[in-house]
Design an enzyme around this catalytic site. Structure first.
Site, PDB file in Angstrom:
ATOM      1  CB  SER A   1      -3.070  -9.261   7.471  1.00 55.33           C
ATOM      2  OG  SER A   1      -2.334 -10.470   7.375  1.00 55.33           O
TER       3      SER A   1
ATOM      4  CB  SER B   1       3.850 -10.928  -5.359  1.00 57.98           C
ATOM      5  OG  SER B   1       2.462 -10.683  -5.164  1.00 57.98           O
TER       6      SER B   1
ATOM      7  CG  ASN C   1      -0.425  -0.148   2.506  1.00 61.54           C
ATOM      8  OD1 ASN C   1       0.671  -0.652   2.666  1.00 61.54           O
ATOM      9  ND2 ASN C   1      -1.144   0.291   3.516  1.00 61.54           N
TER      10      ASN C   1
ATOM     11  CD  GLU D   1      -6.734  -2.890   8.396  1.00 54.65           C
ATOM     12  OE1 GLU D   1      -6.170  -1.796   8.412  1.00 54.65           O
ATOM     13  OE2 GLU D   1      -6.113  -3.979   8.363  1.00 54.65           O
TER      14      GLU D   1
ATOM     15  CE  LYS E   1       6.846 -12.041   0.435  1.00 57.99           C
ATOM     16  NZ  LYS E   1       6.199 -11.286  -0.654  1.00 57.99           N
ATOM     17  CG  HIS E   2       8.152  -4.659  -1.585  1.00 54.86           C
ATOM     18  ND1 HIS E   2       6.874  -4.444  -1.102  1.00 54.86           N
ATOM     19  CD2 HIS E   2       8.658  -3.407  -1.839  1.00 54.86           C
ATOM     20  CE1 HIS E   2       6.646  -3.138  -1.061  1.00 54.86           C
ATOM     21  NE2 HIS E   2       7.698  -2.491  -1.484  1.00 54.86           N
TER      22      HIS E   2
ATOM     23  CB  CYS F   1      -2.429   0.129   8.768  1.00 52.89           C
ATOM     24  SG  CYS F   1      -0.945   1.139   8.708  1.00 52.89           S
TER      25      CYS F   1
ATOM     26  CD  GLU G   1       1.930  -0.324  10.787  1.00 54.10           C
ATOM     27  OE1 GLU G   1       0.731  -0.636  10.989  1.00 54.10           O
ATOM     28  OE2 GLU G   1       2.328   0.177   9.731  1.00 54.10           O
TER      29      GLU G   1
END
Length: 428
Positions: A184, A134, A108, A333, A131-132, A239, A205
């Site tokens: 998440s 995909s 995001n 959420e 690790k971003h 978030c 976070e």
């Protein structure tokens, strides 16, 4: 280069980087800030193409990253050894970097989330592997390149193009000494469990369902403008976005129409146009999920104020629903352009509604009265309380959550101590 070779390179780089003086590391951060600032338009386009963020918001994200790098480049060195008065000749506290830290980051805010974790970790003397998400490998690779262009040693920041199934393997590797995850609750629990089993530090976070409380002495126009922005910026995919608008009962008739008018200004447009306020969601499957949550809320008694209307696989006309306590949607959420309105008789009920959820990230309260402000400041269960403004992160101030919104601190000088070992040195 295979995964083990990348981790070996990170460890090798860390061994020499930890000996580099703090002020020298800061000089490289200034160069990184400059590169981000000068290339904000082209870097912003990477974000927009990957996850649909309106281009003006993507450029603002890059500029905020530059600002954060500048903040740390000029920050006080709180990691230098501290002398403690005791009866011993030597009595000191040292802060030792842990080593290679894994970052598991979301889509995001593809640059901001990565850099706000990586910059203080690297300035503290650690090396970072990422690790971003995909869909954001382009952002991850470009960030790695930016670190190299700014003069950071090879291996200090590396983007690993890996899937979720490989995260456990990386975290279990003895080279990796800690993990920071933004994502998440489910992903956070899994990563924290792996870190715990392997006795490694974790920072989480996680999600939020932040309250945006409007009381009867608020500035209605400012609160309405801020509330619409708080819910719909980044297509509602943040978030710490305002998600539950708790309005005092005696102003509902007056405030709600002003708020609805501001909310309706957000009409989906082309993401690469600079005047676009809202575009599509990052992926169609995320839009499917939001639509299911909307239907679930209605099935459990929520009333439609503005319908959540799908106009393409990943675009909606933003929705607004009235929700009462007990609706199961309040346990979840909502990540997208759907806001919830709740009505409270008085301050005590507004506080109860605000706190009565599993999350505790960042709440906002609107009142001119200092006593009322203090009541909410002291009693809201969240990592941040914003007064007469929407919630937002600031490099100078700590950012983190309470309850199921996670633990640990990002941003501010406090973040420099997240991935260090505190070593006591004592003797004669």
């Amino acid at each position: 280069m295979n995964l083990q070779s990348k981790l070996n390179a990170a460890q090798k780089s860390f061994e020499s980087w930890k000996k580099v003086p703090f002020s020298n590391r800061q000089k490289l951060l200034l160069k990184l800030a400059d590169k981000l600032e000068k290339n904000s338009e082209s870097l912003g386009k990477i974000i927009t193409k990957e996850m649909n963020k309106p281009i003006s918001q993507s450029i603002a994200e890059i500029k905020k990253c530059a600002l954060m790098c500048s903040y740390y480049a000029n920050a006080e060195n709180i990691l230098k050894p501290e002398k403690i008065k005791t009866e011993y000749r030597i009595s000191e506290i040292h802060y030792v970097p842990k080593g290679v830290i894994l970052g598991v980051m979301p889509w995001n805010f593809p640059f901001w989330q990565v850099l706000r974790f990586a910059v203080p970790a690297i300035l503290a003397g650690n090396a970072v592997v990422l690790k971003h998400a995909s869909i954001c490998f382009g952002s991850g690779n470009r960030i790695e390149k930016l670190f190299l262009e700014a003069g950071f040693p090879k291996g200090i920041f590396q983007n690993l193009e890996i899937g979720h199934e490989e995260v456990t393997k990386v975290l279990e590797n003895p080279i990796v000494r800690g993990v920071s995850l933004t994502g998440s609750e489910k992903a956070g629990a899994e990563v924290a469990a792996t870190a715990g089993r392997n006795i490694k530090k974790s920072l989480l976070e996680l999600g939020g369902s932040d309250a945006f409380i409007v009381l009867d002495d608020a500035n209605f126009k400012k609160a309405a403008e801020s509330g619409a922005k708080a819910r719909l910026q980044n297509c509602g995919q943040a978030c710490n976005a305002g998600k539950r608008f708790i309005i005092q009962k005696n102003i509902e008739k007056e405030f709600l129409p002003i708020f609805i008018k501001e909310y309706q200004k957000y009409i989906p447009g082309k993401p690469l146009k600079k005047d676009t306020l809202i575009a599509g969601m990052a992926r169609p499957d995320l839009a499917d999920e939001l639509e299911m949550q909307y239907k679930k809320a209605l099935k459990n008694g929520a009333e439609v104020i503005l319908p959540l209307k799908r106009i393409s696989p990943n675009e909606f006309m933003p929705g607004l629903i009235k929700v009462k306590s007990g609706n199961p949607i309040l346990e979840e959420e909502l990540f997208g352009p759907l806001g919830m309105v709740m009505i409270a008789k008085n301050d005590e009920e507004a506080l109860k509604l605000a706190n009565d959820i599993p999350f505790g990230l960042s709440n906002s309260v609107w009142t001119k009265d200092k006593k009322r402000q203090q009541f909410f400041i002291e009693n809201l269960e969240s990592g941040t309380v914003s007064v007469n403004k929407e919630s937002s992160s600031d490099p100078r101030l700590p950012f983190g959550g309470a309850k199921s919104s996670g633990y640990g601190t990002e941003l501010s000088l406090i973040a420099l101590k997240e991935f260090v070992t505190v070593k006591t040195v004592v003797g004669n």
